[in-house]
Design a protein around this motif. Structure first.
Motif, short mmCIF file in Angstrom:
data_model
loop_
_atom_site.label_atom_id
_atom_site.label_comp_id
_atom_site.label_asym_id
_atom_site.label_seq_id
_atom_site.Cartn_x
_atom_site.Cartn_y
_atom_site.Cartn_z
N ILE A 1 4.39 15.41 24.70
CA ILE A 1 5.08 16.00 23.56
C ILE A 1 5.11 15.01 22.41
N PHE A 2 4.82 15.50 21.20
CA PHE A 2 4.85 14.70 19.98
C PHE A 2 6.02 15.19 19.14
N SER B 1 -5.56 22.46 16.86
CA SER B 1 -6.70 22.17 17.74
C SER B 1 -6.27 21.49 19.03
N HIS B 2 -5.24 20.63 18.95
CA HIS B 2 -4.75 19.95 20.14
C HIS B 2 -4.06 20.94 21.09
N LEU B 3 -3.26 21.84 20.53
CA LEU B 3 -2.53 22.80 21.36
C LEU B 3 -3.47 23.84 21.95
N LEU C 1 -1.74 12.45 15.29
CA LEU C 1 -1.96 13.28 16.47
C LEU C 1 -3.21 12.85 17.24
N ASP C 2 -4.25 12.45 16.52
CA ASP C 2 -5.44 11.96 17.22
C ASP C 2 -5.12 10.70 18.01
N GLY C 3 -4.32 9.80 17.40
CA GLY C 3 -3.93 8.58 18.09
C GLY C 3 -3.07 8.86 19.31
N PHE C 4 -2.15 9.81 19.17
CA PHE C 4 -1.29 10.14 20.31
C PHE C 4 -2.08 10.80 21.42
#
Length: 268
Positions: free
Chosen positions: A7-8, A124-126, A70-73
């Motif tokens: 989770i972010f 895109s991540h979800l 988000l890419d880093g996470f």
């Protein structure tokens, strides 16, 4: 891809964001924190108390910064993000004619534009972790019925509610849940801010003078968990939010009269 869910959370340096981070971290989620307050994030990181935490300085008004964060996470979390909590926000109170252009713009940009940018970056991540992934937006009781003395803030939270409902439809075919939590007055540091630049009154004092309850922040964290893992589109938190939701649906005339009555002391 890692098996541990992730989770972010924006606004993770304090208040609701910190409480959500702790609640999910205690339930074996990899936690990503984002805020402009790096010292506060470090405190939250220490409170989570294990190695599965990531922090990133982020101004939610910066669209490109969202992608970098988000890419880093996702990389740190083993290639997955299951929940993005669009929580960062600021208060703004007082009569509309008391609010200056700078603070109106700042409130709109953080509370509304920041949520839109976060949704764009999260998609895109979800989608990759769907079905069951979730965009969780922090709305407010002020997004149920307009709050006198907080017209700009109410506008942003009505906007967050609309974004949630729109994306619930847009993203359903992708298996992505979109949810909101609607807290009333929550016991966080935001209550200790001035209502606006022209006011010396703390928001907490105004709430107490109005006889309204202040809900423990832990209740919001539990509501966030229930929203992410349940089917309810909007989850109200606290007595005031639940009362407003009931009145707006079943007793709109009475709610309007009560709201006008509550506004009179502000106009003196």
């Amino acid at each position: 891809m890692s098996q541990r869910k992730a989770i972010f959370v924006t606004g993770g340096a304090s208040g609701i964001g910190r409480a959500i981070a702790l609640y999910f971290g205690q339930r074996d989620y990899f936690v990503g924190l984002a805020d402009i307050d790096e010292a506060g994030m470090r405190e939250t990181l220490d409170m989570v108390g294990h190695g599965f935490v990531f922090q990133q300085a982020l101004d939610v008004r910066d669209r490109a910064a969202w992608d970098r964060a988000l890419d880093g996470f996702a990389t740190a979390a083993g290639g997955r993000i299951d929940v993005v909590a669009n929580n960062a926000g600021i208060p703004l109170g007082g009569l509309l004619i008391e609010n200056n252009e700078e603070e109106i713009t700042r409130c709109l940009d953080i509370n509304l534009k920041g949520v839109l940018f976060g949704a764009q970056a999260a998609y895109s991540h979800l989608k990759q972790t769907a079905p069951g992934s979730c965009l969780l937006n922090t709305a407010s009781a002020a997004g149920i019925y307009g709050t006198p003395g907080a017209s700009v803030y109410s506008a942003t939270k009505f906007g967050v509610r609309a974004i949630t409902e729109s994306l619930d439809a847009e993203w359903a075919q992708d298996g992505i849940k979109v949810r909101s939590i609607m807290p009333s007055f929550i016991d966080t540091p935001l209550l200790d801010h001035n209502a606006n630049a022209m006011s010396n009154d703390m928001i907490r004092r105004r709430v107490m003078d109005a006889g309204l309850e202040i809900t423990p922040v832990e209740e919001v964290a539990k509501a966030a968990w229930d929203a992410v893992h349940g089917e309810k589109l909007h989850t109200t938190v606290g007595k005031t939010a639940k009362t407003l939701a009931f009145g707006a649906r079943w007793l709109p005339g009475r709610l309007r009269k009560q709201t006008r009555s509550a506004a009179r002391p502000l106009l003196r």
